[in-house]
Scaffold this active site. Structure first.
Site, PDB file in Angstrom:
ATOM      1  N   ASP A 100      -5.234 -44.071 -20.188  1.00 52.18           N
ATOM      2  CA  ASP A 100      -4.529 -44.708 -19.076  1.00 52.18           C
ATOM      3  C   ASP A 100      -5.554 -45.474 -18.252  1.00 52.18           C
ATOM      4  OD1 ASP A 100      -2.769 -44.860 -16.543  1.00 52.18           O
ATOM      5  OD2 ASP A 100      -1.503 -43.701 -17.904  1.00 52.18           O
ATOM      6  N   HIS A 142      -2.537 -44.959 -11.199  1.00 54.55           N
ATOM      7  CA  HIS A 142      -1.572 -44.661 -12.260  1.00 54.55           C
ATOM      8  C   HIS A 142      -2.022 -43.474 -13.106  1.00 54.55           C
ATOM      9  CE1 HIS A 142       0.760 -45.214 -16.009  1.00 54.55           C
ATOM     10  NE2 HIS A 142       1.680 -45.727 -15.210  1.00 54.55           N
ATOM     11  N   SER A 190       6.551 -44.344 -17.855  1.00 54.38           N
ATOM     12  CA  SER A 190       5.184 -43.841 -17.680  1.00 54.38           C
ATOM     13  C   SER A 190       5.174 -42.491 -16.994  1.00 54.38           C
ATOM     14  CB  SER A 190       4.366 -44.810 -16.815  1.00 54.38           C
ATOM     15  OG  SER A 190       3.786 -45.826 -17.567  1.00 54.38           O
TER      16      SER A 190
END
Length: 615
Positions: free
Chosen positions: A150, A221, A379
């Site tokens: 990621d 994220h 996600s």
């Protein structure tokens, strides 16, 4: 005439106006759709001037340089990882270079370095307090390693720091690659985006007097994804009473202001995670371009890959998203639902290509700087399933991806509204998951390795025979020169891939075969190749009667019995009876002929074939 002309003009104008209105409405709809969270689909997004190449065998700089020179390709190697190479080319036609490379027999695939994007649709609020999440459980030595590919992760976050993987073979901040894996001071993972060990980029906020995520290289994220995995896993462990802990391996492949990454970085990260013992890989990212190299890399890893289906509101059966749409047993594809367990309108779906759904709306989790935030998207749903997979591996470390997938997909509360959108329409039931733990299949049996070989006067033709004995299936098989140990293959990330069950070698000597299955069992076998010349040749029979269309396998005996000569076969008349390279005779038409069976030393025998016309 004038009136008629005016009428024609007016009709033409009305038609033009109608067309203009329709086009405007379409454009307006596109704008509205985009603002609702959809993104345009580009099938050609790649990093300009970058090419990924997968070779048949391991490669080095010298060999690569010669290959490029022979093909008149001006390129620089950005990274070499065994048989995978990332090239940087300048001022050349990419299509021409790709064509040249893909025509070389030593190359499996050459393709552009495609871009991978995060599958979330943005933040809802900022810097919320943590009132509902649970992060702490009893710390113990039974660790399940989960790789998060990621953006980076804030490894110093108070709720994550006790759940971060530590590379015990590396000494922190000594500037030395202690474990000799090519990465210096890779204590908690690696930053493949910036090519260093800085897993999180911080910026000091003068107003709040705290460190937050750097907007030019945002790591919120990945931190958010890690928080969901850890928090939900700890809840599950506390409910199930299992004595286990989770460790997050941070593998940053996305960065910059846009948060994009590349296939090349993903491949290197997957190899790193596999080599370092991760059981599960969370990939909350994707792209619309198929990559054969990425697919092969995932197939040859024994990790379970939990992947995001995407947030374009598209049908992945029609417009696949990768890696989620790879048809592999070790991939789970995840769509996301709202709080009413309905498919969220921005979520991708696919009755044949998306496995399950999970909550993905307004999910609170960790972000950089010790803070918390809410995010939406597939996600965010993906790490929820990852945490459940981690629970299953905690219960049985010798289970394997397809077994874990089967338990997850059979532990659902059915929701009929989802039946047209995913393969397994339902919401995961924690009670069912825990109740099904005992149904996990395990494999503790190492693969079986045997081999045979012949010598054709120039090369040794080795035929490895590798069989799965425990049920998880063979993951990959490789070989290396010399006498090697299992550890020399670094869980299959080092070595030459065995293709089509054939290895062609030039020299006598020691070689080592390696194989691993999807449960992580490994086996090596060292072989010594040398030519043993056949002295005598005996046929089982010297005459055979066949009918048209009938086949016969030539049988013989060599003295010595361990002779390695490659036997050659030749028919005096292929029209009457033909023979394969392996001694299989086929009767084609009536008549007589003979088959010559010859050793390397020219010694030979004849088999007489008599074919009649009865089929």
């Amino acid at each position: 005439m004038v009136v008629n002309s005016v009428i024609i003009i007016n009709k033409t104008f009305r038609n033009f106006l109608l067309l203009y209105i329709i086009i405007s409405l379409i454009l307006l709809c596109d704008v509205l759709i985009y603002n609702c969270g959809k993104k345009s689909i580009s099938k050609t997004e790649f990093l300009q001037g970058e090419i990924n190449v997968l070779f048949q065998t391991s490669i080095n700089d010298n060999i690569l340089k010669k290959i490029l020179e022979n093909e008149d390709i001006i390129a620089q190697s950005v990274a070499i990882n065994e048989n995978f190479v990332q090239l940087k080319v300048a001022d050349q036609d990419m299509d021409v270079i790709l064509h040249k490379l893909n025509n070389l027999p030593m190359i499996i695939e050459a393709e552009p370095n495609y871009i991978l994007k995060n599958n979330n649709i943005g933040n809802i609020t900022n810097n919320l307090k943590n009132d509902t999440l649970i992060f702490q459980n009893q710390i113990n030595d039974n660790n399940i390693i989960v790789a998060v590919i990621d953006t980076g992760i804030d490894t110093l976050h108070p709720d994550l720091k006790n759940h971060i993987w530590i590379n015990t073979n590396e000494i922190e901040n000594d500037g030395i690659d202690n474990d000799i894996n090519g990465y210096v001071d890779d204590i908690n993972g690696w930053d493949f985006y910036n090519n260093d060990n800085t897993l999180c980029s911080y910026k000091y906020n003068n107003k709040t007097k705290e460190y937050v995520s750097n907007p030019n290289d945002c790591d919120n994220h990945g931190t958010h994804v890690a928080g969901i995995i850890v928090s939900n896993y700890v809840k599950l462990i506390n409910i199930s009473k299992l004595n286990s802990n989770i460790k997050i391996m941070s593998l940053k492949i996305q960065g910059g202001a846009d948060g994009n990454g590349s296939i090349a970085a993903a491949i290197s990260a997957i190899k790193y995670a596999t080599a370092n013992g991760a059981k599960i890989c969370n990939m909350s990212l994707g792209g619309y371009t198929y990559s054969r190299i990425l697919e092969k890399t995932i197939r040859e890893s024994n990790m379970l890959f939990v992947t995001a289906a995407g947030n374009n509101g598209n049908d992945n059966d029609v417009n696949p998203v990768y890696p989620a749409s790879f048809d592999l047993d070790n991939i789970l594809s995840i769509a996301y639902t709202d709080k009413e367990n309905k498919l969220e309108r921005n979520s991708n779906y696919g009755k044949n290509s998306v496995d399950v759904v999970a909550p993905g709306t307004n999910i609170l989790s960790t972000i950089v700087g010790g803070n918390y935030n809410q995010m939406n998207g597939s996600s965010i749903a993906t790490p929820y399933i990852t945490s459940i997979a981690a629970l299953l591996y905690s219960y049985q470390n010798y289970t394997y991806p397809i077994s874990v997938k089967n338990i997850i997909t059979k532990s659902l509360d059915n929701i009929s509204l989802l039946k047209d959108y995913v393969q397994y329409p339902g919401i995961l039931n924690t009670t069912k998951i825990i109740g099904n733990l005992s149904q996990l299949k395990i494999d503790i049996v190492e693969p079986s390795i045997m081999y045979s070989y012949v010598y054709n006067g120039k090369k040794f033709m080795v035929n490895p025979i590798i069989i799965d004995k425990g049920g998880s299936e063979i993951c990959l098989s490789k070989w290396l020169n010399g006498k090697k140990l299992i550890s020399d293959f670094s869980r299959g990330t080092i070595g030459h891939t065995i293709n089509s069950n054939l290895i062609i070698l030039d020299k006598e000597g020691f070689y080592t075969l390696y194989s691993s299955d999807y449960s992580g069992n490994e086996k090596v076998l060292t072989m010594f190749l040398h030519n043993i010349q056949g002295k005598k040749l005996f046929l089982r029979t010297e005459k055979v009667h066949l009918k048209i269309g009938e086949r016969y396998q030539i049988e013989y005996k060599l003295i010595p019995t361990n002779a390695t000569d490659e036997i050659k076969y030749c028919s005096s008349n292929d029209n009457i009876a033909s023979v394969s390279n392996y001694g299989k005779v086929t009767a084609n038409q009536k008549g007589n002929c003979r088959i010559k069976i010859q050793l390397l030393n020219k010694k030979h025998k004849y088999l007489y074939i008599i074919v009649n016309d009865q089929k």
